[in-house]
Enzyme design. Structure first.
Site, PDB file in Angstrom:
ATOM      1  N   ASN A 161       0.840  -1.197   0.000  1.00 18.09           N
ATOM      2  CA  ASN A 161       0.000   0.000   0.000  1.00 18.09           C
ATOM      3  C   ASN A 161       0.874   1.246   0.000  1.00 18.09           C
ATOM      4  O   ASN A 161       2.039   1.199   0.394  1.00 18.09           O
ATOM      5  CB  ASN A 161      -0.956   0.013   1.206  1.00 18.09           C
ATOM      6  CG  ASN A 161      -0.446  -0.812   2.360  1.00 18.09           C
ATOM      7  OD1 ASN A 161       0.409  -0.377   3.121  1.00 18.09           O
ATOM      8  ND2 ASN A 161      -0.930  -2.045   2.464  1.00 18.09           N
ATOM      9  N   HIS A 199       5.573  -5.782  -0.477  1.00 22.09           N
ATOM     10  CA  HIS A 199       5.801  -7.167  -0.091  1.00 22.09           C
ATOM     11  C   HIS A 199       6.766  -7.812  -1.079  1.00 22.09           C
ATOM     12  O   HIS A 199       6.641  -8.993  -1.402  1.00 22.09           O
ATOM     13  CB  HIS A 199       4.484  -7.942  -0.073  1.00 22.09           C
ATOM     14  CG  HIS A 199       3.538  -7.517   1.000  1.00 22.09           C
ATOM     15  ND1 HIS A 199       2.310  -8.117   1.202  1.00 22.09           N
ATOM     16  CD2 HIS A 199       3.616  -6.544   1.944  1.00 22.09           C
ATOM     17  CE1 HIS A 199       1.684  -7.544   2.203  1.00 22.09           C
ATOM     18  NE2 HIS A 199       2.457  -6.571   2.676  1.00 22.09           N
ATOM     19  N   SER A 245      -5.687  -1.741   5.576  1.00 23.14           N
ATOM     20  CA  SER A 245      -5.599  -2.087   6.997  1.00 23.14           C
ATOM     21  C   SER A 245      -4.306  -1.563   7.625  1.00 23.14           C
ATOM     22  O   SER A 245      -4.168  -1.552   8.849  1.00 23.14           O
ATOM     23  CB  SER A 245      -5.657  -3.609   7.165  1.00 23.14           C
ATOM     24  OG  SER A 245      -4.574  -4.239   6.499  1.00 23.14           O
ATOM     25  N   GLU A 246      -3.350  -1.125   6.778  1.00 27.59           N
ATOM     26  CA  GLU A 246      -2.075  -0.622   7.284  1.00 27.59           C
ATOM     27  C   GLU A 246      -2.081   0.889   7.536  1.00 27.59           C
ATOM     28  O   GLU A 246      -1.019   1.500   7.692  1.00 27.59           O
ATOM     29  CB  GLU A 246      -0.944  -0.972   6.314  1.00 27.59           C
ATOM     30  CG  GLU A 246      -0.703  -2.449   6.137  1.00 27.59           C
ATOM     31  CD  GLU A 246      -0.120  -3.138   7.365  1.00 27.59           C
ATOM     32  OE1 GLU A 246       0.022  -2.468   8.412  1.00 27.59           O
ATOM     33  OE2 GLU A 246       0.184  -4.340   7.277  1.00 27.59           O
ATOM     34  N   HIS A 251       4.709   0.868   1.278  1.00 30.55           N
ATOM     35  CA  HIS A 251       4.834  -0.442   1.926  1.00 30.55           C
ATOM     36  C   HIS A 251       4.710  -1.519   0.853  1.00 30.55           C
ATOM     37  O   HIS A 251       3.697  -1.578   0.139  1.00 30.55           O
ATOM     38  CB  HIS A 251       3.743  -0.614   2.983  1.00 30.55           C
ATOM     39  CG  HIS A 251       3.653  -1.993   3.550  1.00 30.55           C
ATOM     40  ND1 HIS A 251       4.750  -2.692   3.997  1.00 30.55           N
ATOM     41  CD2 HIS A 251       2.590  -2.818   3.738  1.00 30.55           C
ATOM     42  CE1 HIS A 251       4.365  -3.873   4.447  1.00 30.55           C
ATOM     43  NE2 HIS A 251       3.052  -3.972   4.285  1.00 30.55           N
ATOM     44  N   GLY A 296      -8.007  -4.429  -0.532  1.00 29.42           N
ATOM     45  CA  GLY A 296      -8.532  -5.536  -1.326  1.00 29.42           C
ATOM     46  C   GLY A 296      -8.980  -5.221  -2.736  1.00 29.42           C
ATOM     47  O   GLY A 296      -9.704  -6.012  -3.338  1.00 29.42           O
ATOM     48  N   HIS A 309       6.929 -10.175   6.599  1.00 29.60           N
ATOM     49  CA  HIS A 309       5.913  -9.190   6.182  1.00 29.60           C
ATOM     50  C   HIS A 309       6.325  -8.449   4.911  1.00 29.60           C
ATOM     51  O   HIS A 309       5.681  -8.590   3.882  1.00 29.60           O
ATOM     52  CB  HIS A 309       5.670  -8.213   7.339  1.00 29.60           C
ATOM     53  CG  HIS A 309       4.488  -7.324   7.153  1.00 29.60           C
ATOM     54  ND1 HIS A 309       3.938  -6.577   8.191  1.00 29.60           N
ATOM     55  CD2 HIS A 309       3.755  -7.020   6.057  1.00 29.60           C
ATOM     56  CE1 HIS A 309       2.914  -5.890   7.737  1.00 29.60           C
ATOM     57  NE2 HIS A 309       2.787  -6.124   6.441  1.00 29.60           N
TER      58      HIS A 309
END
Length: 215
Positions: free
Chosen positions: A29, A98, A76-77, A96, A46, A159
């Site tokens: 995100n 992954h 959610s972050e 952020h 999502g 994470h």
């Protein structure tokens, strides 16, 4: 549309991150803070990024994290992004990811990432944040602590990576070069030829970069 400028910055950055392979599917995100109000634009939760529109970018209150605008709920972050921005007045954008190599680097028992090439020197030290539940205040607090007053990137165990900058261009540069750093660290260690830049050289590069940015 309200806050169109910061929404556009988030949308452009998330599409770039997808194209670069830093973010896949709906993971990761990006957030950008408004320059005049305590407002943050952030990717929604999502929703596939490749088809995302400006209206889908969520708007939240910087201080409370409250969802204020946007047709889909924010990532959610939110706590992690807003915590970094509140702790660091010099930060207006956070990324952020992954990414594979950043995630692997966070499990390295040998400690923080090291710069291998001059462009990577700007973003060290890259500390490792212990695992805590994603989306929690605890992970937000640990990321803020690891970044400290001047850090640009950290990797989070099991994470991913969190990067920041004075604007979205700077935050994206941190994400790109930190992922590259993680990749070069990984392959060099795998081949048994890992030899990071001398700390003296890193210090000189950072001083040159700081001088250029001050002009």
């Amino acid at each position: 549309m309200k806050y169109e400028n910061i929404r556009q910055q988030v949308l452009d950055a998330i599409l770039e991150a997808v194209d670069l392979g830093l973010i896949h599917g709906t993971s990761g995100n990006i957030a950008v803070r408004d320059p005049e109000e305590p407002i943050v634009a952030i990717t929604p939760s999502g929703i596939p990024y490749k088809t995302m529109t400006l209206e889908q970018i969520a708007i939240v209150d910087l201080n409370t994290g409250e969802w204020l605008d946007g047709i889909y709920k924010p990532s959610s972050e939110v706590p992690m992004h807003t915590a970094v921005m509140k702790a660091r007045k010099d930060v207006t954008a956070t990324v952020h990811t992954h990414g594979m190599f950043g995630t692997i680097a966070a499990m390295d028992k040998f400690g923080e990432l090291k710069a291998v090439t001059p462009p990577q020197a700007e973003f060290v030290p890259v500390k490792i944040v212990p695992f805590t539940m994603p989306g929690s205040d605890e992970v937000a607090d640990k990321v803020v602590e690891a970044l400290g007053e001047k850090g640009r990137a950290v990797v989070i165990k099991n994470h991913g990576m969190m990067c920041c900058g004075k604007n979205i261009k700077a935050a994206m540069a941190a994400a790109i070069y930190t992922e590259e750093m993680a990749q070069t660290n990984y392959y060099a260690k795998l081949l048994g030829v890992f030899e990071p830049m001398p700390q003296e050289a890193v210090d000189k590069m950072q001083a040159l970069i700081a001088a250029d940015q001050a002009v």
